[in-house]
Scaffold this motif. Sequence first.
Motif, PDB file in Angstrom:
ATOM      1  N   TRP A  48      30.668  11.662  26.181  1.00  0.00           N
ATOM      2  CA  TRP A  48      29.774  12.647  26.608  1.00  0.00           C
ATOM      3  C   TRP A  48      28.493  12.566  26.943  1.00  0.00           C
ATOM      4  CZ3 TRP A  48      26.062  15.643  24.009  1.00  0.00           C
ATOM      5  CH2 TRP A  48      25.617  16.769  24.751  1.00  0.00           C
ATOM      6  N   GLY A  49      27.761  11.508  25.984  1.00  0.00           N
ATOM      7  CA  GLY A  49      26.541  11.457  25.968  1.00  0.00           C
ATOM      8  C   GLY A  49      26.202  10.518  27.361  1.00  0.00           C
ATOM      9  N   VAL A  50      27.230   9.632  27.771  1.00  0.00           N
ATOM     10  CA  VAL A  50      27.028   8.925  28.817  1.00  0.00           C
ATOM     11  C   VAL A  50      27.214   9.661  30.313  1.00  0.00           C
ATOM     12  CG1 VAL A  50      28.368   7.230  30.170  1.00  0.00           C
ATOM     13  CG2 VAL A  50      28.235   6.775  27.747  1.00  0.00           C
ATOM     14  N   LEU A  51      28.037  10.604  30.345  1.00  0.00           N
ATOM     15  CA  LEU A  51      28.336  11.527  31.407  1.00  0.00           C
ATOM     16  C   LEU A  51      27.159  12.340  31.609  1.00  0.00           C
ATOM     17  CD1 LEU A  51      31.795  12.727  30.451  1.00  0.00           C
ATOM     18  CD2 LEU A  51      31.142  10.814  32.258  1.00  0.00           C
ATOM     19  N   ILE A  52      26.373  13.098  30.675  1.00  0.00           N
ATOM     20  CA  ILE A  52      25.251  13.785  30.760  1.00  0.00           C
ATOM     21  C   ILE A  52      24.043  12.930  31.344  1.00  0.00           C
ATOM     22  CG2 ILE A  52      26.029  15.766  29.280  1.00  0.00           C
ATOM     23  CD1 ILE A  52      23.725  14.652  27.225  1.00  0.00           C
ATOM     24  N   SER A  53      24.102  11.700  30.713  1.00  0.00           N
ATOM     25  CA  SER A  53      23.103  10.795  31.095  1.00  0.00           C
ATOM     26  C   SER A  53      23.150  10.398  32.684  1.00  0.00           C
ATOM     27  CB  SER A  53      22.890   9.334  30.387  1.00  0.00           C
ATOM     28  OG  SER A  53      22.891   9.635  28.958  1.00  0.00           O
ATOM     29  N   LEU A  54      24.525  10.224  33.046  1.00  0.00           N
ATOM     30  CA  LEU A  54      24.851   9.772  34.628  1.00  0.00           C
ATOM     31  C   LEU A  54      24.588  10.890  35.431  1.00  0.00           C
ATOM     32  CD1 LEU A  54      27.941   7.898  33.855  1.00  0.00           C
ATOM     33  CD2 LEU A  54      25.992   6.795  34.811  1.00  0.00           C
ATOM     34  N   ALA A  55      24.776  12.151  34.768  1.00  0.00           N
ATOM     35  CA  ALA A  55      24.427  13.390  35.763  1.00  0.00           C
ATOM     36  C   ALA A  55      23.098  13.940  35.626  1.00  0.00           C
ATOM     37  CB  ALA A  55      25.346  14.395  35.194  1.00  0.00           C
ATOM     38  N   ASN A  56      21.968  13.082  34.968  1.00  0.00           N
ATOM     39  CA  ASN A  56      20.528  13.365  35.048  1.00  0.00           C
ATOM     40  C   ASN A  56      20.060  14.393  34.139  1.00  0.00           C
ATOM     41  OD1 ASN A  56      18.372  12.076  35.979  1.00  0.00           O
ATOM     42  ND2 ASN A  56      18.290  13.140  37.642  1.00  0.00           N
ATOM     43  N   TYR A  57      20.932  14.733  33.190  1.00  0.00           N
ATOM     44  CA  TYR A  57      20.264  15.715  32.286  1.00  0.00           C
ATOM     45  C   TYR A  57      19.510  15.294  31.109  1.00  0.00           C
ATOM     46  CZ  TYR A  57      23.999  18.931  34.003  1.00  0.00           C
ATOM     47  OH  TYR A  57      24.770  20.104  34.552  1.00  0.00           O
ATOM     48  N   THR A  58      19.300  14.076  31.243  1.00  0.00           N
ATOM     49  CA  THR A  58      18.446  13.267  30.292  1.00  0.00           C
ATOM     50  C   THR A  58      17.116  12.667  30.832  1.00  0.00           C
ATOM     51  OG1 THR A  58      19.934  11.124  30.186  1.00  0.00           O
ATOM     52  CG2 THR A  58      20.263  12.944  28.663  1.00  0.00           C
ATOM     53  N   ASN A  59      16.602  13.194  32.002  1.00  0.00           N
ATOM     54  CA  ASN A  59      15.565  12.396  32.779  1.00  0.00           C
ATOM     55  C   ASN A  59      15.761  11.034  32.737  1.00  0.00           C
ATOM     56  OD1 ASN A  59      13.835  15.006  32.798  1.00  0.00           O
ATOM     57  ND2 ASN A  59      13.773  14.940  30.594  1.00  0.00           N
ATOM     58  N   GLY A  60      16.867  10.490  33.237  1.00  0.00           N
ATOM     59  CA  GLY A  60      17.154   9.152  33.504  1.00  0.00           C
ATOM     60  C   GLY A  60      17.248   8.156  32.480  1.00  0.00           C
ATOM     61  N   PHE A  61      17.540   8.747  31.040  1.00  0.00           N
ATOM     62  CA  PHE A  61      17.365   7.875  29.861  1.00  0.00           C
ATOM     63  C   PHE A  61      19.003   7.818  29.657  1.00  0.00           C
ATOM     64  CE2 PHE A  61      17.451   6.878  25.366  1.00  0.00           C
ATOM     65  CZ  PHE A  61      16.637   5.896  25.373  1.00  0.00           C
TER      66      PHE A  61
ATOM     67  N   GLY B 278       0.490  19.910  16.806  1.00  0.00           N
ATOM     68  CA  GLY B 278       1.622  19.069  16.134  1.00  0.00           C
ATOM     69  C   GLY B 278       2.852  19.816  16.142  1.00  0.00           C
ATOM     70  N   MET B 279       2.651  21.186  16.172  1.00  0.00           N
ATOM     71  CA  MET B 279       4.049  21.557  16.219  1.00  0.00           C
ATOM     72  C   MET B 279       4.526  21.962  17.644  1.00  0.00           C
ATOM     73  SD  MET B 279       4.738  22.168  13.152  1.00  0.00           S
ATOM     74  CE  MET B 279       6.322  23.316  13.471  1.00  0.00           C
ATOM     75  N   ILE B 280       3.565  22.252  18.580  1.00  0.00           N
ATOM     76  CA  ILE B 280       4.273  22.633  19.979  1.00  0.00           C
ATOM     77  C   ILE B 280       4.344  21.236  20.462  1.00  0.00           C
ATOM     78  CG2 ILE B 280       3.467  23.491  22.272  1.00  0.00           C
ATOM     79  CD1 ILE B 280       1.901  25.690  20.886  1.00  0.00           C
ATOM     80  N   GLY B 281       3.465  20.269  20.124  1.00  0.00           N
ATOM     81  CA  GLY B 281       3.602  18.858  20.367  1.00  0.00           C
ATOM     82  C   GLY B 281       5.120  18.148  19.967  1.00  0.00           C
ATOM     83  N   THR B 282       5.652  18.775  19.103  1.00  0.00           N
ATOM     84  CA  THR B 282       7.210  18.264  18.707  1.00  0.00           C
ATOM     85  C   THR B 282       7.735  18.072  20.057  1.00  0.00           C
ATOM     86  OG1 THR B 282       7.140  19.576  16.735  1.00  0.00           O
ATOM     87  CG2 THR B 282       9.091  18.979  17.601  1.00  0.00           C
ATOM     88  N   ALA B 283       7.321  18.661  21.037  1.00  0.00           N
ATOM     89  CA  ALA B 283       8.197  18.456  22.310  1.00  0.00           C
ATOM     90  C   ALA B 283       8.332  17.062  22.893  1.00  0.00           C
ATOM     91  CB  ALA B 283       7.464  19.577  23.434  1.00  0.00           C
ATOM     92  N   HIS B 284       7.279  16.276  22.138  1.00  0.00           N
ATOM     93  CA  HIS B 284       7.485  14.862  22.609  1.00  0.00           C
ATOM     94  C   HIS B 284       8.554  14.169  22.397  1.00  0.00           C
ATOM     95  CE1 HIS B 284       4.753  13.860  18.992  1.00  0.00           C
ATOM     96  NE2 HIS B 284       6.033  13.223  18.668  1.00  0.00           N
ATOM     97  N   HIS B 285       9.601  14.975  21.506  1.00  0.00           N
ATOM     98  CA  HIS B 285      10.742  14.201  21.078  1.00  0.00           C
ATOM     99  C   HIS B 285      12.030  14.892  21.812  1.00  0.00           C
ATOM    100  CE1 HIS B 285       9.385  12.303  17.568  1.00  0.00           C
ATOM    101  NE2 HIS B 285       8.624  13.323  17.284  1.00  0.00           N
ATOM    102  N   TYR B 286      11.499  15.696  22.737  1.00  0.00           N
ATOM    103  CA  TYR B 286      12.402  16.523  23.549  1.00  0.00           C
ATOM    104  C   TYR B 286      12.481  15.864  24.976  1.00  0.00           C
ATOM    105  CZ  TYR B 286      12.183  20.101  20.037  1.00  0.00           C
ATOM    106  OH  TYR B 286      12.246  20.731  19.084  1.00  0.00           O
ATOM    107  N   TYR B 287      12.158  14.563  25.244  1.00  0.00           N
ATOM    108  CA  TYR B 287      12.224  13.843  26.557  1.00  0.00           C
ATOM    109  C   TYR B 287      13.469  13.514  26.935  1.00  0.00           C
ATOM    110  CZ  TYR B 287       7.033  12.798  25.784  1.00  0.00           C
ATOM    111  OH  TYR B 287       5.718  12.922  25.400  1.00  0.00           O
ATOM    112  N   TRP B 288      14.252  12.979  26.123  1.00  0.00           N
ATOM    113  CA  TRP B 288      15.488  12.447  26.428  1.00  0.00           C
ATOM    114  C   TRP B 288      16.801  12.960  25.948  1.00  0.00           C
ATOM    115  CZ3 TRP B 288      12.805  10.279  29.730  1.00  0.00           C
ATOM    116  CH2 TRP B 288      11.444   9.729  29.130  1.00  0.00           C
TER     117      TRP B 288
END
Length: 726
Positions: A182-195, A502-512
């Motif tokens: 499933w992780g492969v499928l959503i990556s191929l379908a571009n749900y993970t920003n190309g990662f 630091g808290m709103i910047g948690t989003a830097h873990h939401y890239y992929w």
Amino acid sequence: MKNGWTYLVLATTVFVYVVYMAMAVWTFYNLPPIPDRVETKSGVLLFTGQDVIEGKYLVQKYGLLDYGSFLGFGGYFGIDYVAYTMKFYADKVAQLRGLTFSPETATQVKSLLMPHFEAPPSTLFAAQGGRVVVSDEFGKAFEAAVQFYSDYFGPKAEEVGLKPNLITDQQQIRKIVAFFTWGVLISLANYTNGFPYLPGITQPRLDVTTATWATFFILLLIIMPTAGYIILKFIDYWRDPRISLELPPPSPTQRLALLGFVLAVLGLSVQGLLGGYLMHKYTEPAQLYGIPGVNNWLPFNVARALHSNLPILWMAVTWVSFALFVLPYLGVQLSRAKVLAILGLGTFVALGILLGIWASYLQMIRDPWWFIIGSQGRPVVNQGTLWLILVAALLAYLSAAVWKASRTSPEPIQPLVKILSIALAGTAFGTLMGALPVVSPWYHFTIDEYFRWILIHSFVEGFWPAIVIPILLILLVIAGMVPPRLAVAAAGLDATLEIATGMIGTAHHYYWGGQPTLWMYLGAVVSTLEVLPIGFLIAYALVLWRRGEVKTELQKTLLTFVLVAAFGGAIGVIAFGAGLINMPVINYWVHGSQGTMVHAHLAMPLAYGVPSMLMWVVAFTLAGAFSAAQLRRLRLAVVVMAAGFYLQVLLSLMLLMTNQFAAATSQGYWAMKALFAPDGSPGFWQRPDIKTFVWLRMIGDIVAAVGIALFLIYMLRGLPKGLKSQ
């Protein structure tokens, strides 16, 4: 406005959680789809959405995310399950067509890998729906992957650093592979920003670059006026009168807190030993210096989970103990029974967390109790939910006690005490969010990551600085080194900026991880602004040192520890955190690599650990357990310890990171952390040069251990004297 900074910090704390809740609504209605069915063009059912959900459950139950990673989130040694499985499928479908996967055949292979989604986005309340259709070759590759992972987690498990024959149930293996796929499928379908990157198959989206440029623009736009404001306040308050408070010797009840500090230094020592053990596992996964059988009781994932939890625990025990030591000075009287009860509860929770992780990952705790009293199976957030709820309750109690102390403490430091109370409350609320949904894992990986990182940042980049800095400034004010108005302004500004960024910047873990792309822009920009408050602390500490206003041994000790922590924050948090791995265009390649270890091995022990160690020193000194000569040696010890961590980075971790970057860019993300390739050929960790770089870390480990050992020895020797009333 009286106590204006206090109100601003409180408003910021409320604001960040309101932002999180608002963004959660949007995020949770736009999740990567979990289809009801994944089938081939010929109509063969490969797996269901329920298989994906149960596969995630099993991955957490067996602690696989503290060994390898999923979309880069997890352990730094084992394979990335998505990237590795994608490479496995690329090789296999090419082989089925009589080809070899290469840049020349990548287009043809990609056409065989690409899924056709006929599934709506998942939501918080609608787990699965629709279907995904894949090629017949993909279907055959899936069956081959089931066989591959049956071997990997079964007969080969000990060889790769896991408990021998960790998973032998074929139905469980199939569900785990369904989750990986499933992780492969959503990556191929571009749900993970190309990662994750695989040459010719996936690549970074344009947003990865534009978010990075937006970060530079916003940083330059904001940093100059903010820096100017800080400098003006610095000048305004610098010549303010200072105060110096003479504290009486601690009472017998206060001295009991020294027991907590000794537990903390023991925790730090065990953490260091586990770090050395993990380093060795990189080069000899199945043995320890030729001794077989170690993976039966301490496999890599167990050791890694214990190692990453111990710093959180020994620092938390330190803060609880320091609060018990200091509160009577601020007018809050505590009985001997209450102090012992709080210390006992803290110790019980800490030991419960560690034993729960160990027993859970070794499959000693049955369903569903492993999630509640064992380990949740989420990297770093390993604590069972019961323990997290108890931690939240303890932090909430401390917050209330500290707020009460603000009413009776000396007037100049009352705002500092209130800021500390607010930060403790913010951490408690974040801890409670991390315990959700309490009885079982979230069904969706993206939801899980959302809450996991809120908890982590409430303990690190978000509220921990807002806890540590007021404590340091209270000590500096009491020692007559900082004017009270400047201390309040510094603490208020630091807490406001750190909590917001630091808290709103948690989003830097939401890239992929499948979150909407907007999170990339928000995380990249906001988290980079964390540099501002840390830079201010460095500047102030340097001015104190240059002006020669440090006279007594305790003052010199305070300044030394502050400088070590400030520079550790500058290099670990700013340079390697906000300035390097935070940038999307860089993070894409080094996400989950040893580059993260560089950031963690400087930020955690130096920026957060050293201020906690200073609390030990201050308490033992006030209790009469440390002499002036011992303070001088401990100043040297903390510098030696810091030097050890810098040596780790320079001699080992940086070299590993750059080699991983080269492997990822040339071969694909899968190649940067694997013992062997899908075809069985030696992988990254088996390269002779890489093994040499791993072993070089031992130099830094030994140097750091020498510094830590001096703290351990002095505190154990000083404890009997410190417990006696003068």
